[in-house]
Design a protein around this motif. Structure first.
Motif, PDB file in Angstrom:
ATOM      1  N   ILE A  99     -19.475   5.788  40.825  1.00  0.00           N
ATOM      2  CA  ILE A  99     -19.751   5.331  39.457  1.00  0.00           C
ATOM      3  C   ILE A  99     -21.042   4.358  39.340  1.00  0.00           C
ATOM      4  O   ILE A  99     -21.100   3.190  39.778  1.00  0.00           O
ATOM      5  N   MET A 100     -22.000   5.104  38.849  1.00  0.00           N
ATOM      6  CA  MET A 100     -23.377   4.385  38.703  1.00  0.00           C
ATOM      7  C   MET A 100     -23.638   4.129  37.176  1.00  0.00           C
ATOM      8  O   MET A 100     -23.418   4.765  36.351  1.00  0.00           O
ATOM      9  N   ASN A 101     -23.831   2.812  37.023  1.00  0.00           N
ATOM     10  CA  ASN A 101     -24.306   2.502  35.715  1.00  0.00           C
ATOM     11  C   ASN A 101     -25.530   1.540  35.750  1.00  0.00           C
ATOM     12  O   ASN A 101     -25.724   0.594  36.313  1.00  0.00           O
ATOM     13  N   GLY A 102     -26.766   2.191  35.490  1.00  0.00           N
ATOM     14  CA  GLY A 102     -27.925   1.729  35.820  1.00  0.00           C
ATOM     15  C   GLY A 102     -29.135   2.865  36.172  1.00  0.00           C
ATOM     16  O   GLY A 102     -28.668   3.722  36.351  1.00  0.00           O
ATOM     17  N   ASP A 103     -30.279   2.317  35.819  1.00  0.00           N
ATOM     18  CA  ASP A 103     -31.402   3.068  36.472  1.00  0.00           C
ATOM     19  C   ASP A 103     -31.541   3.315  37.721  1.00  0.00           C
ATOM     20  O   ASP A 103     -31.188   2.654  38.669  1.00  0.00           O
ATOM     21  N   ILE A 104     -31.756   4.667  38.372  1.00  0.00           N
ATOM     22  CA  ILE A 104     -32.212   5.001  39.681  1.00  0.00           C
ATOM     23  C   ILE A 104     -33.444   5.399  39.914  1.00  0.00           C
ATOM     24  O   ILE A 104     -34.005   6.330  38.963  1.00  0.00           O
ATOM     25  N   HIS A 105     -34.248   5.009  41.182  1.00  0.00           N
ATOM     26  CA  HIS A 105     -35.424   5.350  41.401  1.00  0.00           C
ATOM     27  C   HIS A 105     -35.224   5.689  42.771  1.00  0.00           C
ATOM     28  O   HIS A 105     -35.030   4.836  43.654  1.00  0.00           O
TER      29      HIS A 105
END
Length: 147
Positions: A99-105
């Motif tokens: 579960i990812m909440n936030g920006d990914i680079h």
């Protein structure tokens, strides 16, 4: 006799640089850490971290692991939850329970069926943004070179 024991201890002493580069750090289920976590080696998180995690190697977040903060690392496998910006130089692998909440680079992204992601995603090398003032200065230098 004591000389021989002393020599044996010195020869069996592990090299500090080898130990630090191949170390694996474990944060177990039920453990909470508040603050910044930095590691040169791999790190596995099954507990809770409230703060940023930085590793020069791989970060693994188990299914019970939670991070409330940013992640900066070389590679990552995520099965737990993350709230914050995630920056991965090479490959980010989101398992089905992630579960990812936030920006990914990241350089490369693999997402299993069932993983949840809310935020923006950028793939490829990091590109430094230029402010408007920088562009004007760059344009002026180009103009001078061509004239």
């Amino acid at each position: 006799m004591f000389e021989q024991i002393k020599k044996n201890k010195e020869t069996t002493k592990p090299n500090e640089t080898t130990a630090s580069s191949s170390s694996i750090n474990l944060i177990g289920n039920g453990t909470t850490i508040e603050g910044e976590v930095k590691s040169n080696g791999d790190i596995r998180i099954d507990g809770l971290i409230k703060g940023s995690v930085t590793s020069k190697s791989k970060v693994v977040i188990g299914s019970t692991g939670k991070i409330d903060g940013d992640i900066f690392c070389q590679n990552a496998d995520i099965s737990g939850s993350v709230k914050g910006k995630t920056t991965v130089a090479e490959m980010l692998f989101l398992k089905s329970t992630a579960i990812m909440n936030g920006d990914i680079h990241t350089g490369k992204l693999v997402v299993e069926v069932g993983a949840t992601f809310t935020g923006s995603c950028n793939m490829g090398p990091l590109v430094k943004e230029m402010s408007h003032g920088d562009k004007a200065g760059e344009f002026q230098q180009l103009k001078e070179k061509t004239a």
